[in-house]
Each structure stands twice: as structure tokens, then as C-alpha cells.
Design a protein around this motif. Sequence first.
Motif, PDB file in Angstrom:
ATOM      1  N   VAL A 472      72.460  70.264  19.935  1.00 25.32           N
ATOM      2  CA  VAL A 472      72.278  68.971  19.269  1.00 25.32           C
ATOM      3  C   VAL A 472      71.050  68.215  19.770  1.00 25.32           C
ATOM      4  N   GLY A 473      70.354  68.748  20.786  1.00 23.92           N
ATOM      5  CA  GLY A 473      69.196  68.050  21.339  1.00 23.92           C
ATOM      6  C   GLY A 473      69.622  67.043  22.397  1.00 23.92           C
ATOM      7  N   GLU A 474      68.659  66.616  23.208  1.00 21.75           N
ATOM      8  CA  GLU A 474      68.957  65.647  24.268  1.00 21.75           C
ATOM      9  C   GLU A 474      69.507  64.363  23.666  1.00 21.75           C
ATOM     10  N   ARG A 475      70.655  63.934  24.196  1.00 24.57           N
ATOM     11  CA  ARG A 475      71.354  62.730  23.738  1.00 24.57           C
ATOM     12  C   ARG A 475      71.800  62.843  22.278  1.00 24.57           C
ATOM     13  N   GLY A 476      71.710  64.058  21.697  1.00 24.36           N
ATOM     14  CA  GLY A 476      72.145  64.267  20.315  1.00 24.36           C
ATOM     15  C   GLY A 476      71.122  63.843  19.287  1.00 24.36           C
ATOM     16  N   VAL A 477      69.812  63.902  19.646  1.00 23.83           N
ATOM     17  CA  VAL A 477      68.775  63.368  18.767  1.00 23.83           C
ATOM     18  C   VAL A 477      68.615  64.151  17.460  1.00 23.83           C
ATOM     19  N   LYS A 478      69.116  65.383  17.415  1.00 19.20           N
ATOM     20  CA  LYS A 478      68.970  66.177  16.195  1.00 19.20           C
ATOM     21  C   LYS A 478      69.958  65.766  15.105  1.00 19.20           C
ATOM     22  N   LEU A 479      70.911  64.918  15.463  1.00 18.72           N
ATOM     23  CA  LEU A 479      71.934  64.488  14.505  1.00 18.72           C
ATOM     24  C   LEU A 479      71.711  63.032  14.114  1.00 18.72           C
ATOM     25  N   SER A 480      72.206  62.677  12.949  1.00 18.57           N
ATOM     26  CA  SER A 480      72.120  61.281  12.512  1.00 18.57           C
ATOM     27  C   SER A 480      73.181  60.453  13.226  1.00 18.57           C
ATOM     28  N   GLY A 481      73.065  59.126  13.095  1.00 19.39           N
ATOM     29  CA  GLY A 481      74.051  58.251  13.731  1.00 19.39           C
ATOM     30  C   GLY A 481      75.454  58.513  13.231  1.00 19.39           C
ATOM     31  N   GLY A 482      75.599  58.708  11.915  1.00 17.85           N
ATOM     32  CA  GLY A 482      76.924  58.982  11.342  1.00 17.85           C
ATOM     33  C   GLY A 482      77.506  60.291  11.831  1.00 17.85           C
ATOM     34  N   GLN A 483      76.654  61.316  11.971  1.00 15.17           N
ATOM     35  CA  GLN A 483      77.120  62.616  12.458  1.00 15.17           C
ATOM     36  C   GLN A 483      77.567  62.544  13.907  1.00 15.17           C
ATOM     37  N   ARG A 484      76.819  61.778  14.704  1.00 17.66           N
ATOM     38  CA  ARG A 484      77.228  61.607  16.104  1.00 17.66           C
ATOM     39  C   ARG A 484      78.552  60.847  16.188  1.00 17.66           C
ATOM     40  N   GLN A 485      78.715  59.846  15.317  1.00 13.56           N
ATOM     41  CA  GLN A 485      79.973  59.090  15.301  1.00 13.56           C
ATOM     42  C   GLN A 485      81.143  60.001  14.954  1.00 13.56           C
ATOM     43  N   ARG A 486      80.948  60.886  14.000  1.00 13.01           N
ATOM     44  CA  ARG A 486      82.035  61.800  13.601  1.00 13.01           C
ATOM     45  C   ARG A 486      82.387  62.761  14.743  1.00 13.01           C
ATOM     46  N   ILE A 487      81.367  63.198  15.468  1.00 15.65           N
ATOM     47  CA  ILE A 487      81.644  64.065  16.624  1.00 15.65           C
ATOM     48  C   ILE A 487      82.433  63.295  17.679  1.00 15.65           C
ATOM     49  N   ALA A 488      82.088  62.009  17.850  1.00 19.12           N
ATOM     50  CA  ALA A 488      82.834  61.169  18.799  1.00 19.12           C
ATOM     51  C   ALA A 488      84.283  61.007  18.343  1.00 19.12           C
ATOM     52  N   ILE A 489      84.475  60.867  17.038  1.00 16.53           N
ATOM     53  CA  ILE A 489      85.844  60.757  16.503  1.00 16.53           C
ATOM     54  C   ILE A 489      86.589  62.066  16.722  1.00 16.53           C
TER      55      ILE A 489
END
Length: 586
Positions: A472-489
Motif C-alpha cells: 500500500v506504500g508508506e503510510r498507505g499513500v497508494k490508496l485513497s482516503g476512502g479506501q484507507r478508511q474501509r481498511i480501518a473498518i
Amino acid sequence: MNNKTTISSFFWQIIKPYKWWYLVMIPGPFVTAAFVFGYNYAIKLLLDVLTQDKILHYGDFVYPVGIFLGSHFMVDIFFRISNYAEWKSQPQVRKDIMCKVYDYVMGHSYNFFQNNLSGSIISKIKSINDGYYYLFESIKHNLTAKFLISLLCAICLLCINSKIFIMVGLFTVGLVIVSMTLYRKLGVMQGEISNDYHGVIGLIADNITNIANVSLFASKKAESQSIINHQENISTPLRNKWFKLNFITEIIVTMIYSLFGISVLLYSIYLKNSGQITIGDIAFTMSMTFLFQDNIFGLFIEVKKFVNTWSDFKTSFSIMQIPQEKIDKTDATELKVSGGEVIFENINFGYENNNKVFTNLNLKIKAGQKIGIVGSSGAGKSTLVALLLKHFKADNGNMIIDNQSIYDVTSDSLRSQISLIPQDIVLFHRSVGENIGYAKKEANQAEIENAAKMASIHDFIETLPEKYNTLVGERGVKLSGGQRQRIAIARAILKNAPILILDEATSALDSETEQQIQKSISDMLETNKATVIAIAHRLSTIKHLDRIVVMENGAIAEDGMFDELLAKENSKFKALWDRQVNGMVL
């Protein structure tokens, strides 16, 4: 480990399990010194044989040749043994140092990492590990051997001619006094340079971590100029100071060194002309003298390097002498959660700048209840969550979960019973699957995929090049904000903790993405009996919760159901709602 930990005690803890291997390595430098003596003594004997006024036989050369070959054989054998001991100990020692330093640093409180640049911390951890290696190599292969060779040469000179020995001793004392005075000053300067270096690395790491902001605000030139200015105004002057003193030091040491060699040579010629020493003696004397001269000069060069490395190491080691802020009691127990009741009881808290946040705050959340906490910025909403997670310790008061004070239980057991979905999701530079599975270490692939499906992120993951193995890249930079939120969920679903905290989990998203994420959260809550604490900026996202708590200036201003608070004409919640409706922030 505490602030009284010394470098020597730290090293002893590391070295102790391998002490016998270190003992095996000790003879190496001694044998090296003996070899140098044997080699030069063999040359002396050989010259004495060759200058005899008689017919020479092969037997006359047995003794000098035997010493020469025996010295070679002994040094080779002992160094192979020393190398074997180094092989059996050093990889483990380097591993133990890295793990011990990392473990201690990670034992610091959340507050420590808030107040220190991560790049500077990483730089110091690296310098401790590298510093040990350089110090070990210096002592084993350079300092000890040169010191012993110098000592043995001095003893040999004493045995040949005491006057030469006295001359050598006087020059050595003068060299030691001058060199150590100057080297001590160089060491202090090196400590300042090291401190500055770790700070610069911290600034660079901060810029790299925030490269999106640097690019967004077109600040690449400004940030580069900031580093250049720091280098020109602070770093370079410090280094120039060091190089200037080092230049003067080298000139002084070289002058003493040269005067010493010329004096011994002239005096040796005088002794030969007066018949006090033989040709073999003068050859041995000069070889021992110049060997002493070369090694004593090399020794001081190594001492200078050692002092610089030691100063750098001490600067880095300071991170191991910062006391850890202990929030857990020594007899803390494991938290057992049956229902998930949470009580904040007479909480008083203020940050280090004496900015008081809470004064006698009281809040009770029943097991399984889902509450929303709202209020303007600075009201204390996020601080309340930070206190519950034990990121900070309340000045007074207590927080109780199912009749257990959080101060009586371990931080790890507390946090294992709480799922947090924050506003700013930060992911590891690992695969999507690893980031989801981080919530449950023993989770299998089926459990990870099921959590992803419930969070409505599975279909997207399946489109990635490596699917769940995609980085996903450092700090998850390869993903959008919504995608990171879904992973957190998905992580929260997988963790399935009895207490769930939503810290403005959707406030940074666009309306469409927020609605999708909100649906995923709602679906999760329907299948979860967890106690829910939802901090919200957009009030429409908490309409479905059991209860709303309005905070103002660190106190609870209102507490009730959504419709009940909205129906009150002069309620603070209604005022917040009206402002958002009129501003179309729904």
C-alpha cells in the motif's frame, strides 16, 4: 532501564552471554605484537650471523629462521581462532543491540513520540548499532594491537640501551599530553556535530514523510533552502571548527613525531661510532624505534577516531537514558471485558503547558450503548479518547471499564479490548492483507477476506495487481482516503473488540464517500454489540445513536437523545445543528 543506565552496564548486558568468545579474541592483538618483535629480532640475529668473521654454515641460520617462521605460524593460528570467535559472537551481539534499543525506545509513552522527530529517533538507533561495530573494530584490530606493539618496542629499547629508552619515553609523554588535550576538544566538537546531524536527519525525514504537503504547497525549494540555510549557518561552521582544530593538531603531532625520529637516529649513530652497540643492535634498535614511532603515531590517530566515534555514540546513546514514562503499575493485571461499561469519574487533566482541559469531568456509558460526542474544536473530545487509551494519564480521577480501573490493568490488555477508527488512517508499508490482519495476529486469509467484504473493500482489493499481497506504500499513500478508511473498518471488524471508538472517522471525506463509509460502519454496528463512542463533526452521522453528549470547554454541556436535544429551543446541540444545516454541512 532508567536515566542512570551507563554505556558500560548496557554493553555488559549485551556481551555477558558471549563473554567466553570475547576472551578467546583477546590473545589476537598480543600475538600480533609478539610477531612484530619476533620478525625484527630475527632480522637482528640474521645480521649478527652475517657480520661474523668466519665461514657460515646452514646451521648458523636455524635459530633466526626458526623465530621468523614460528612468529608467522603463531600469528596465523591465533588470528584464525579469533576470527572464529568473532563469527560465533558478533552477529548475535549486533542483533541483541538492535533489539534491545528498539524495545526500549518503543517502551516510551505516546507523548515521547509526539515530542520527538521520528527521523532523529531512527538516526540515533542506527548510530548506536553502527557505533558499537566501529568501537569494537577499533579496539580489537587497531587500538590494542598498536598499543601492545608500542609497549613491546619500548621494552626492547630499554633492554638494548636505557638512554634511548629515556629519550623515547620523554617524546612519548610530550606527545600524549599535547595529543590528548587536543583530542579531548575534538571529541566535544564531534558531540556537537553529531547532535546537529541527528537533528538534520529528523528534519529531512519529516519532509519526506510529508512529501504530499511539500508538493501541494509548492514548497520543495523552500524546504531545500531551509536545509541549506541550516547547513550553512549551523552544520558547516561546526565542521569547519572541527577541521581547523584537527589541522592544527596534525601539524603539532607531526612535528613532534619527526623530531623524535631524527633524534633517535642521530643518537644511534653516535652509539655505533663509540662502539656501544653492534650493527645487529643498531638495525634492531632502529627497526624497533621506527616501529614504535609508526605505531605510536598510528595509535594517536586511532585514539582521535575512537574519541570521535565515542562522542557520536554517547550522543546517540542518550536516547537510552531518557526515562520511560510509566503509566502501568508494576502489578497491573489483564483487563477482562464482559459488557463494555465505561465510566469517567472526576477526571482532571491538563497538558504540559498547564492548559487545563478537564475539571471534575464525569461521564457514564452503559454496556452496549452507542453514544455520540460533539462540540467545537478544542472542547476536549479527542483528549477524552486519548485518556481512555492511556496515551496520557489523568492528573486526578479514574476511568473504569466493567468495574476495573484502567490504571490497574496493562495498557496492552486495555487497547486489545478497544477498536479505534481515527480520522487520519495511517497504514504500514506492507500488503493490504497484512494491514487488515494487523488487528488479529492469528487471523487466517478467510477471516481477513470476510472482514474486507463486510467493509465493502474486498471487490476493490481483487482488482489490485497482487490482490491482498499488494503493497500500500508508506503510510498507505497508494490508496485513497476512502479506501484507507474501509481498511480501518475491516480491521475493526476483524478485531471485534467490545468497545469501538470512531474519532471523526469520516469528516475528511467527500459526501458520497462518507455515505458509503457510514453505511459500512452502520452494517458493522448492527452485527456488533459493542459499546460505541463516536466523536463527530458532521452531526447527521450520529442521528442513529442512542445518546448524544455535547462538550464545551472541557465540560459536558448537554446529554440526551438526538431528537430530544434538537427539540430544545436554546440547546447548544440545536445551535450546532442549525449552523451546519444553514451551512449545508450535513
